[in-house]
Design an enzyme around this catalytic site. Structure first.
Site, short mmCIF file in Angstrom:
data_model
loop_
_atom_site.label_atom_id
_atom_site.label_comp_id
_atom_site.label_asym_id
_atom_site.label_seq_id
_atom_site.Cartn_x
_atom_site.Cartn_y
_atom_site.Cartn_z
CD GLU A 1 -10.39 3.33 4.19
OE1 GLU A 1 -10.07 2.87 3.08
OE2 GLU A 1 -10.79 2.63 5.12
NE ARG B 1 -2.21 6.44 3.62
CZ ARG B 1 -3.16 5.68 4.15
NH1 ARG B 1 -2.93 4.43 4.47
NH2 ARG B 1 -4.36 6.18 4.37
CD GLU C 1 -6.00 2.71 3.25
OE1 GLU C 1 -6.73 1.70 3.12
OE2 GLU C 1 -6.01 3.42 4.26
#
Ligand SMILES: *[C@@H]1O[C@H](CO)[C@@H](O)[C@H](O)[C@H]1NC(C)=O
Ligand SMILES: *[C@@H]1O[C@H](CO)[C@@H](O)[C@H](O)[C@H]1NC(C)=O
Ligand SMILES: *[C@@H]1O[C@H](CO)[C@@H](O)[C@H](O)[C@H]1NC(C)=O
Ligand SMILES: *[C@@H]1O[C@H](CO)[C@@H](O)[C@H](O)[C@H]1NC(C)=O
Ligand SMILES: *[C@@H]1O[C@H](CO)[C@@H](O)[C@H](O)[C@H]1NC(C)=O
Ligand SMILES: *[C@@H]1O[C@H](CO)[C@@H](O)[C@H](O)[C@H]1NC(C)=O
Length: 384
Positions: A164, A74, A286
């Site tokens: 997010e 990522r 995450e």
């Protein structure tokens, strides 16, 4: 009777066939990734990684983590960062290197010149300050970026449109909030966010039109354990004109030290419920777990799963449990997990209030060549 014998024979043969290439193709790919965004910056600063399983041989961090079962990387991308770190060229270099070694690439758009998370979503300094022009710029940026990766020979597997984005993105215009009572609320302000997200999504389609293979499009929200948050958020998005077909994968953050409600039970409930409601793949994109949390920072944040100690063994134990929860999501919709920045030797606290959640032990005794010694937890993704 012949027919039945034939069917039974076929069933028996299929059941008896050992894992073959054909069956592998039927097994959906399960992402076991690490976020290695800072690696190039560290290497350029003289940091090296040593593999304690190979007599402390110096090796590329991704080779050590690859031996540990990593199959995906990522990478976060910023629009116009100071010094270029996390910018386009920086990411093209890293993505090419990782792809050449066989790893899938997950690109994490922040739509910012610096960090974007639930507490901050600063828009790129150079971008327009009104909604229509901002949306157009965003769309163009997504398209151009994806085309640049394609032109560099990189196939992106996953693309997250925003990082997010529980409170939206590109503030203040794209600010949104579902922490409003009573719910449903008419003041959640998802309308601008929906306009912007739709523009980013259109940028993906523009790139496909230019010949870029379609990556899976992901939406990333923190607190993956909070079902109320996720149901409200995705409900508000769809009510504001984004069809559920617009994204392919749910991505969630799940950390042990930001609140004791981040339990395995709550994560399981949330993933199972969303799988049933949306029928779409989900990933924990995450996570991490502290190896050291010794009170250098006070107070020590309790773990949401307190029976797992803050330790190197605890890092593997936590990750094992998260993997099984994701793999047990109904209909095979649990699609992967990504560990956040396991190699960041000089920022080991990772925004938590713990000292160190990475997978290498930093040694600064030689200041011209600081070293990260691999911990046993680098093997967390090895098939057991
Ligand atoms: C970490 O090291 C890199 C490379 O030397 C440097 O650019 C960066 O500022 C350092 N970050 C921290 C948090 O010390
Ligand atoms: C590897 O380095 C670590 C840390 O310096 C040390 O404790 C260990 O003994 C070394 N292992 C080998 C095989 O040299
Ligand atoms: C929505 O936007 C209005 C107008 O900008 C603002 O007054 C209100 O506080 C916002 N609501 C939320 C929940 O952010
Ligand atoms: C979960 O999310 C909802 C909606 O955002 C919020 O009101 C609630 O406080 C959250 N729960 C916890 C325990 O933080
Ligand atoms: C270290 O990582 C945290 C994210 O957890 C970030 O907020 C902070 O800016 C980083 N420090 C540096 C100097 O990059
Ligand atoms: C420290 O690292 C430099 C750069 O790799 C190396 O040349 C030097 O020999 C090292 N010093 C010691 C004491 O290991």
């Amino acid at each position: 009777m012949y027919l039945w014998s034939f069917i039974l024979l076929v069933v028996a043969l299929v059941a008896a066939t050992p894992q073959s290439a054909g069956q592998d193709m039927l097994q959906p790919f399960f992402y076991k990734g690490h976020d290695l965004s800072s690696l190039k910056m560290l290497e350029e600063g003289g940091y090296v990684y040593k593999d304690t399983a190979r007599n402390n041989q110096t090796r590329a961090a991704e080779d050590i983590l690859g031996d540990g079962g990593m199959n995906s990387v990522r990478l976060r991308i910023w629009v116009n960062p100071v010094g270029g770190t996390y910018g386009l060229q920086y990411n093209l270099d890293l993505a090419k290197r990782f792809q050449d070694k066989g790893y899938k690439i997950y690109l994490d758009f922040h739509f910012s010149d610096s960090w974007a998370d639930p507490n901050k979503q600063p828009p790129p300094a150079a971008w327009p300050k009104t909604l229509g022009p901002l949306a157009l710029t965003l769309r163009q940026y997504v398209k151009d970026t994806l085309v640049s990766f394609h032109d560099a020979g990189i196939d992106l597997s996953l693309v997250a449109l925003g990082n997010e984005i529980r409170h939206g993105m590109l503030w203040p215009l794209g600010y949104a909030d579902v922490d409003v009572e009573p719910w449903p609320a008419t003041v959640a302000n998802f309308s601008n966010l929906a306009t912007l997200w739709k523009a980013a999504r259109a940028g993906v389609d523009d790139a496909i039109f230019m010949g870029v293979p379609k990556p899976a499009v992901l939406i990333h929200i923190d607190d993956g354990w909070n079902l109320t948050l996720q149901q409200r958020w995705f409900g508000a998005l769809t009510e504001n004109g984004i069809p559920t077909t617009a994204w392919d994968v749910f991505g969630f953050s799940f950390y042990p030290f930001y609140g004791t409600a981040a339990t395995f039970d709550n994560l399981r409930t949330t993933l199972h419920t969303l799988a049933k409601e949306y029928g779409k793949p989900l990933q924990v994109v995450e996570t991490d777990y502290p190896a050291i949390c010794n009170g250098e920072f006070e107070p020590i944040p309790p773990s949401s799963e307190p029976e797992i100690p803050y330790s190197i063994a605890g890092q593997t134990s936590w990750t094992d449990d998260v993997i099984s929860i994701v793999q047990q999501v109904p209909y095979g919709l649990g699609q992967g997990i990504h560990y956040w920045e396991p190699a960041w030797l000089n920022n080991t606290s990772l925004g938590s209030d713990c000292n160190d959640a990475i997978l290498f032990t930093a040694d600064y005794s030689n200041l011209t060549e600081p070293v990260g010694y691999s911990r046993s937890s680098v093997g967390m993704f090895r098939v057991k």
